[in-house]
Design an enzyme around this catalytic site. Structure first.
Site, PDB file in Angstrom:
ATOM      1  N   GLY A   1     -48.851 -16.233  49.177  1.00  0.00           N
ATOM      2  CA  GLY A   1     -47.876 -17.260  48.926  1.00  0.00           C
ATOM      3  C   GLY A   1     -46.888 -16.837  48.942  1.00  0.00           C
ATOM      4  O   GLY A   1     -46.798 -16.597  50.050  1.00  0.00           O
ATOM      5  N   GLU A   2     -45.833 -17.131  47.643  1.00  0.00           N
ATOM      6  CA  GLU A   2     -44.868 -16.624  48.036  1.00  0.00           C
ATOM      7  C   GLU A   2     -44.102 -15.573  46.418  1.00  0.00           C
ATOM      8  O   GLU A   2     -44.285 -16.396  45.217  1.00  0.00           O
ATOM      9  CB  GLU A   2     -43.725 -18.386  47.986  1.00  0.00           C
ATOM     10  CG  GLU A   2     -42.295 -17.375  47.941  1.00  0.00           C
ATOM     11  CD  GLU A   2     -41.758 -16.161  49.003  1.00  0.00           C
ATOM     12  OE1 GLU A   2     -41.761 -16.679  49.663  1.00  0.00           O
ATOM     13  OE2 GLU A   2     -41.464 -15.816  48.112  1.00  0.00           O
ATOM     14  N   SER A   3     -44.070 -14.774  46.961  1.00  0.00           N
ATOM     15  CA  SER A   3     -43.825 -13.274  45.972  1.00  0.00           C
ATOM     16  C   SER A   3     -42.897 -13.638  44.739  1.00  0.00           C
ATOM     17  O   SER A   3     -42.851 -13.017  43.500  1.00  0.00           O
ATOM     18  CB  SER A   3     -43.759 -11.892  46.714  1.00  0.00           C
ATOM     19  OG  SER A   3     -42.615 -12.151  47.818  1.00  0.00           O
TER      20      SER A   3
ATOM     21  N   CYS B   1     -51.568 -10.033  51.608  1.00  0.00           N
ATOM     22  CA  CYS B   1     -49.459 -10.743  51.372  1.00  0.00           C
ATOM     23  C   CYS B   1     -49.476 -10.543  50.135  1.00  0.00           C
ATOM     24  O   CYS B   1     -48.702  -9.639  50.274  1.00  0.00           O
ATOM     25  CB  CYS B   1     -49.890 -12.369  52.304  1.00  0.00           C
ATOM     26  SG  CYS B   1     -49.031 -12.641  53.097  1.00  0.00           S
TER      27      CYS B   1
ATOM     28  N   ARG C   1     -40.460  -6.788  52.979  1.00  0.00           N
ATOM     29  CA  ARG C   1     -40.454  -8.389  52.387  1.00  0.00           C
ATOM     30  C   ARG C   1     -40.512  -9.508  54.228  1.00  0.00           C
ATOM     31  O   ARG C   1     -39.652  -8.969  54.162  1.00  0.00           O
ATOM     32  CB  ARG C   1     -40.158  -9.284  51.383  1.00  0.00           C
ATOM     33  CG  ARG C   1     -41.143 -10.392  51.127  1.00  0.00           C
ATOM     34  CD  ARG C   1     -39.902 -10.282  49.575  1.00  0.00           C
ATOM     35  NE  ARG C   1     -40.199 -12.322  49.796  1.00  0.00           N
ATOM     36  CZ  ARG C   1     -38.911 -12.839  49.950  1.00  0.00           C
ATOM     37  NH1 ARG C   1     -37.983 -12.708  49.934  1.00  0.00           N
ATOM     38  NH2 ARG C   1     -39.230 -14.231  50.527  1.00  0.00           N
TER      39      ARG C   1
ATOM     40  N   ILE D   1     -48.734 -14.591  58.018  1.00  0.00           N
ATOM     41  CA  ILE D   1     -48.067 -15.624  57.839  1.00  0.00           C
ATOM     42  C   ILE D   1     -46.800 -15.210  57.134  1.00  0.00           C
ATOM     43  O   ILE D   1     -47.059 -14.363  55.820  1.00  0.00           O
ATOM     44  CB  ILE D   1     -48.928 -16.923  57.195  1.00  0.00           C
ATOM     45  CG1 ILE D   1     -50.110 -16.928  57.961  1.00  0.00           C
ATOM     46  CG2 ILE D   1     -47.673 -18.084  56.775  1.00  0.00           C
ATOM     47  CD1 ILE D   1     -50.774 -18.163  56.931  1.00  0.00           C
ATOM     48  N   ARG D   2     -45.814 -15.552  57.980  1.00  0.00           N
ATOM     49  CA  ARG D   2     -44.550 -14.136  57.115  1.00  0.00           C
ATOM     50  C   ARG D   2     -45.168 -13.001  55.811  1.00  0.00           C
ATOM     51  O   ARG D   2     -44.324 -13.050  55.087  1.00  0.00           O
ATOM     52  CB  ARG D   2     -44.123 -15.503  56.229  1.00  0.00           C
ATOM     53  CG  ARG D   2     -43.120 -17.100  56.923  1.00  0.00           C
ATOM     54  CD  ARG D   2     -42.255 -17.512  55.938  1.00  0.00           C
ATOM     55  NE  ARG D   2     -43.098 -18.525  54.861  1.00  0.00           N
ATOM     56  CZ  ARG D   2     -42.227 -18.028  53.774  1.00  0.00           C
ATOM     57  NH1 ARG D   2     -41.227 -16.975  53.537  1.00  0.00           N
ATOM     58  NH2 ARG D   2     -43.267 -18.349  52.837  1.00  0.00           N
TER      59      ARG D   2
ATOM     60  N   HIS E   1     -54.214 -12.656  55.497  1.00  0.00           N
ATOM     61  CA  HIS E   1     -55.236 -13.573  55.166  1.00  0.00           C
ATOM     62  C   HIS E   1     -56.861 -13.329  54.658  1.00  0.00           C
ATOM     63  O   HIS E   1     -56.874 -14.371  56.106  1.00  0.00           O
ATOM     64  CB  HIS E   1     -54.816 -14.894  55.489  1.00  0.00           C
ATOM     65  CG  HIS E   1     -52.611 -15.357  54.679  1.00  0.00           C
ATOM     66  ND1 HIS E   1     -53.138 -15.541  53.067  1.00  0.00           N
ATOM     67  CD2 HIS E   1     -51.763 -14.553  55.047  1.00  0.00           C
ATOM     68  CE1 HIS E   1     -51.628 -15.611  52.863  1.00  0.00           C
ATOM     69  NE2 HIS E   1     -51.040 -15.339  54.306  1.00  0.00           N
TER      70      HIS E   1
ATOM     71  N   GLU F   1     -59.352 -14.471  53.191  1.00  0.00           N
ATOM     72  CA  GLU F   1     -59.997 -15.722  53.376  1.00  0.00           C
ATOM     73  C   GLU F   1     -59.636 -16.806  53.794  1.00  0.00           C
ATOM     74  O   GLU F   1     -60.481 -17.529  53.902  1.00  0.00           O
ATOM     75  CB  GLU F   1     -59.231 -15.941  51.862  1.00  0.00           C
ATOM     76  CG  GLU F   1     -57.466 -16.718  51.312  1.00  0.00           C
ATOM     77  CD  GLU F   1     -56.110 -15.504  52.085  1.00  0.00           C
ATOM     78  OE1 GLU F   1     -57.027 -14.688  52.514  1.00  0.00           O
ATOM     79  OE2 GLU F   1     -55.230 -16.451  51.800  1.00  0.00           O
TER      80      GLU F   1
END
Ligand code: GLN
Length: 205
Positions: free
Chosen positions: A50-52, A82, A111, A140-141, A181, A183
């Site tokens: 997601g976004e840390s 991630c 990051r 992804i990023r 990822h 999943e």
């Protein structure tokens, strides 16, 4: 008889449902975790991508940071993918001002190391202890691991491209993390590996 572990998915933000499906594919029971009481009931925890920065702020707002640290110190197995890898790192680079992590894995994670959203990519990554065929990894990023302490086992590295050799999968005892990822692909080998780790931890405790 093999125990069915109850594995929580930290559900503050990120791809919670995909992890829950993959864990169920690996024979675990799953619950979402948003409150400290919910954390107490799980045998292991997945911290999703997601976004840390958002996950950190929400974990603070929900009073989850300290309970997470305590359970990890007490030996709860955890797997971060991630943004989840960032959350489990003892040290980060490229975070926003004041960004905190839960920590637990003696590593420095950079990051957004592989680039911005447009730089997302897929690549085969051989993973130690997870079969002979390389894992089809979706980045992804994504972060990468800049460096690890002695207790950390490197499970996978980028195999090709300009960033060849970068560490993208690690394990330290009951904690593990991947830059990518797993999943999202329907290949549940990483989730199986983690579910087995949780089962062994349940037997030991
Ligand atoms: N770049 C994101 C972060 O800093 C991680 C991206 C992801 O989880 N797919 O948290």
């Amino acid at each position: 008889m093999t125990a069915v572990p109850t594995i929580g998915v930290l559900a503050l933000q990120g791809d919670v449902l995909e992890h829950a499906r993959a864990l169920e594919g690996a024979g675990a029971r799953t619950v979402t975790v948003r409150r400290p009481e919910e954390l107490e009931r799980v045998d292991g925890l997945v911290v999703p991508g997601g976004e840390s920065t958002t996950m950190w702020r929400l974990a603070r707002a929900f009073d989850l940071l300290e309970p997470l640290r305590k359970r990890i110190e007490a030996g709860m197995p955890a797997y971060g993918s991630c943004a989840g890898m960032i959350m489990l790192a003892d040290r980060i680079e490229g975070g926003v001002a004041g960004q905190e992590t839960v920590g637990g894995i003696d590593m420095t994670v950079r990051r957004n190391a592989f680039g911005r959203q447009v730089d997302s990519f897929e690549a085969p990554v051989p993973l130690t202890g997870m079969g002979d065929t390389p894992f089809h990894a979706v980045f992804i990023r994504a972060p990468w691991v800049e460096g690890v302490g002695e207790a950390v086992e490197v499970l996978g590295r980028a195999e090709s491209g300009p960033n060849v050799g970068r560490i993208v999968a690690v394990r330290q005892g009951r904690l593990m993390a991947t830059s990518f990822h797993p999943e999202l692909t329907g290949d549940h080998r990483v989730h199986h590996y983690f579910a087995d780790l949780v089962r062994r931890a349940m037997e030991e405790d």
